[in-house]
Motif scaffolding. Structure first.
Motif, PDB file in Angstrom:
ATOM      1  N   MET A   1       5.284  -1.973  -3.087  1.00  0.00           N
ATOM      2  CA  MET A   1       4.092  -1.325  -2.601  1.00  0.00           C
ATOM      3  C   MET A   1       3.832  -1.668  -1.144  1.00  0.00           C
ATOM      4  SD  MET A   1       1.479  -1.541  -5.880  1.00  0.00           S
ATOM      5  CE  MET A   1       0.120  -0.961  -4.906  1.00  0.00           C
ATOM      6  N   GLY A   2       4.679  -2.446  -0.555  1.00  0.00           N
ATOM      7  CA  GLY A   2       4.525  -2.763   0.861  1.00  0.00           C
ATOM      8  C   GLY A   2       3.512  -3.858   1.154  1.00  0.00           C
ATOM      9  N   LEU A   3       3.185  -4.684   0.179  1.00  0.00           N
ATOM     10  CA  LEU A   3       2.237  -5.775   0.407  1.00  0.00           C
ATOM     11  C   LEU A   3       2.958  -6.951   1.049  1.00  0.00           C
ATOM     12  CD1 LEU A   3       0.436  -5.707  -3.068  1.00  0.00           C
ATOM     13  CD2 LEU A   3      -0.358  -4.698  -0.923  1.00  0.00           C
ATOM     14  N   LYS A   4       2.260  -7.662   1.919  1.00  0.00           N
ATOM     15  CA  LYS A   4       2.850  -8.821   2.574  1.00  0.00           C
ATOM     16  C   LYS A   4       2.387 -10.092   1.867  1.00  0.00           C
ATOM     17  CE  LYS A   4       3.621  -6.683   6.993  1.00  0.00           C
ATOM     18  NZ  LYS A   4       4.523  -5.765   6.426  1.00  0.00           N
ATOM     19  N   GLU A   5       3.335 -10.969   1.562  1.00  0.00           N
ATOM     20  CA  GLU A   5       3.029 -12.185   0.811  1.00  0.00           C
ATOM     21  C   GLU A   5       2.047 -13.092   1.533  1.00  0.00           C
ATOM     22  OE1 GLU A   5       5.984 -14.411  -1.342  1.00  0.00           O
ATOM     23  OE2 GLU A   5       7.316 -12.669  -1.363  1.00  0.00           O
ATOM     24  N   VAL A   6       1.931 -12.946   2.851  1.00  0.00           N
ATOM     25  CA  VAL A   6       0.992 -13.780   3.606  1.00  0.00           C
ATOM     26  C   VAL A   6      -0.451 -13.511   3.176  1.00  0.00           C
ATOM     27  CG1 VAL A   6       1.166 -14.734   5.942  1.00  0.00           C
ATOM     28  CG2 VAL A   6       2.154 -12.515   5.478  1.00  0.00           C
ATOM     29  N   ASN A   7      -0.714 -12.309   2.661  1.00  0.00           N
ATOM     30  CA  ASN A   7      -2.068 -11.943   2.248  1.00  0.00           C
ATOM     31  C   ASN A   7      -2.402 -12.378   0.821  1.00  0.00           C
ATOM     32  OD1 ASN A   7      -2.386 -10.656   4.734  1.00  0.00           O
ATOM     33  ND2 ASN A   7      -1.540  -8.756   3.947  1.00  0.00           N
ATOM     34  N   VAL A  50       0.180 -10.220  -8.461  1.00  0.00           N
ATOM     35  CA  VAL A  50       1.403  -9.596  -7.952  1.00  0.00           C
ATOM     36  C   VAL A  50       2.592 -10.330  -8.551  1.00  0.00           C
ATOM     37  CG1 VAL A  50       2.727  -8.975  -5.899  1.00  0.00           C
ATOM     38  CG2 VAL A  50       0.218  -9.008  -5.807  1.00  0.00           C
ATOM     39  N   ILE A  51       3.425  -9.582  -9.256  1.00  0.00           N
ATOM     40  CA  ILE A  51       4.610 -10.182  -9.863  1.00  0.00           C
ATOM     41  C   ILE A  51       5.841  -9.375  -9.472  1.00  0.00           C
ATOM     42  CG2 ILE A  51       3.331 -11.105 -11.831  1.00  0.00           C
ATOM     43  CD1 ILE A  51       4.521  -8.839 -13.520  1.00  0.00           C
ATOM     44  N   ASN A  58       3.413   0.892 -10.728  1.00  0.00           N
ATOM     45  CA  ASN A  58       3.118   0.145  -9.502  1.00  0.00           C
ATOM     46  C   ASN A  58       1.984  -0.833  -9.724  1.00  0.00           C
ATOM     47  OD1 ASN A  58       5.040   1.371  -7.876  1.00  0.00           O
ATOM     48  ND2 ASN A  58       3.696   3.085  -7.426  1.00  0.00           N
ATOM     49  N   ALA A  59       1.037  -0.457 -10.580  1.00  0.00           N
ATOM     50  CA  ALA A  59      -0.119  -1.311 -10.858  1.00  0.00           C
ATOM     51  C   ALA A  59      -0.610  -1.035 -12.273  1.00  0.00           C
ATOM     52  CB  ALA A  59      -1.236  -1.027  -9.860  1.00  0.00           C
ATOM     53  N   ILE A 104      11.737   6.052 -17.446  1.00  0.00           N
ATOM     54  CA  ILE A 104      12.135   5.044 -16.452  1.00  0.00           C
ATOM     55  C   ILE A 104      11.899   3.641 -17.010  1.00  0.00           C
ATOM     56  CG2 ILE A 104      11.533   4.026 -14.216  1.00  0.00           C
ATOM     57  CD1 ILE A 104      10.967   6.927 -13.272  1.00  0.00           C
ATOM     58  N   THR A 105      10.720   3.429 -17.595  1.00  0.00           N
ATOM     59  CA  THR A 105      10.386   2.118 -18.150  1.00  0.00           C
ATOM     60  C   THR A 105      11.326   1.757 -19.293  1.00  0.00           C
ATOM     61  OG1 THR A 105       8.084   2.442 -17.529  1.00  0.00           O
ATOM     62  CG2 THR A 105       8.540   0.740 -19.165  1.00  0.00           C
ATOM     63  N   ALA A 106      11.607   2.718 -20.173  1.00  0.00           N
ATOM     64  CA  ALA A 106      12.518   2.456 -21.301  1.00  0.00           C
ATOM     65  C   ALA A 106      13.905   2.106 -20.789  1.00  0.00           C
ATOM     66  CB  ALA A 106      12.571   3.673 -22.226  1.00  0.00           C
TER      67      ALA A 106
END
Length: 151
Positions: A1-7, A50-51, A58-59, A104-106
């Motif tokens: 999702m483009g999240l930065k681990e610093v946040n 977030v894992i 995605n969420a 997709i999940t299966a």
């Protein structure tokens, strides 16, 4: 999702995933979430763990978030309704997209299976083991010996 681990906010907690395996979150983050249609909108900050996981999603929203928005969910009809000051918002799902997400999940679950961990098939009384795909195949179907040809 483009999240930065610093946040991410760090926490020494462990989660259980859908297969009941322990997962260490990369961290936690609060993100703005909004839902809307022509009748109105609702927005709130939602806390997410977030894992790193293979998933068709995605969420995933928890019950507490759905309750905060006052959502009523109808899985068979693929819609969500909730009240706002402007009226009732209705969000409709897409059957094709839901089916694709399920596929997709299966497939992700199947891809994670380790064939070396499978247990050998033990014959049981009244059950016939039928090997599919030839003698070298590991695909086995168990049939009741009392089934007729049509079944």
């Amino acid at each position: 999702m483009g999240l930065k681990e610093v946040n991410f906010l760090r926490a020494g907690t462990t989660l259980l995933d859908f297969s009941r395996e322990r997962v260490q979150p990369l961290g936690f983050i609060a993100l703005p979430v909004s839902f809307s249609d022509d009748n109105g909108y609702a927005m709130n900050m939602v806390n997410f763990a977030v894992i790193r996981a293979k998933s068709g999603y995605n969420a995933i929203l928890r019950r507490t978030t759905l309750n905060f928005f006052g959502m009523a969910i109808s899985m068979p009809h693929l819609y969500v309704k909730f009240p706002t000051s402007s009226g009732v918002v209705t969000i409709r799902g897409d059957v094709r997209q839901a089916s694709r997400s399920f596929q997709i999940t299966a497939q992700l679950v199947v891809d994670q299976l380790d064939p070396r961990e499978s247990q050998p098939v033990i014959p049981q009384e009244g059950v016939i083991n039928v090997i599919l795909g030839g003698e070298d195949s590991s695909k086995v179907v168990n049939l009741f010996s009392s089934m007729n040809d049509k079944q």
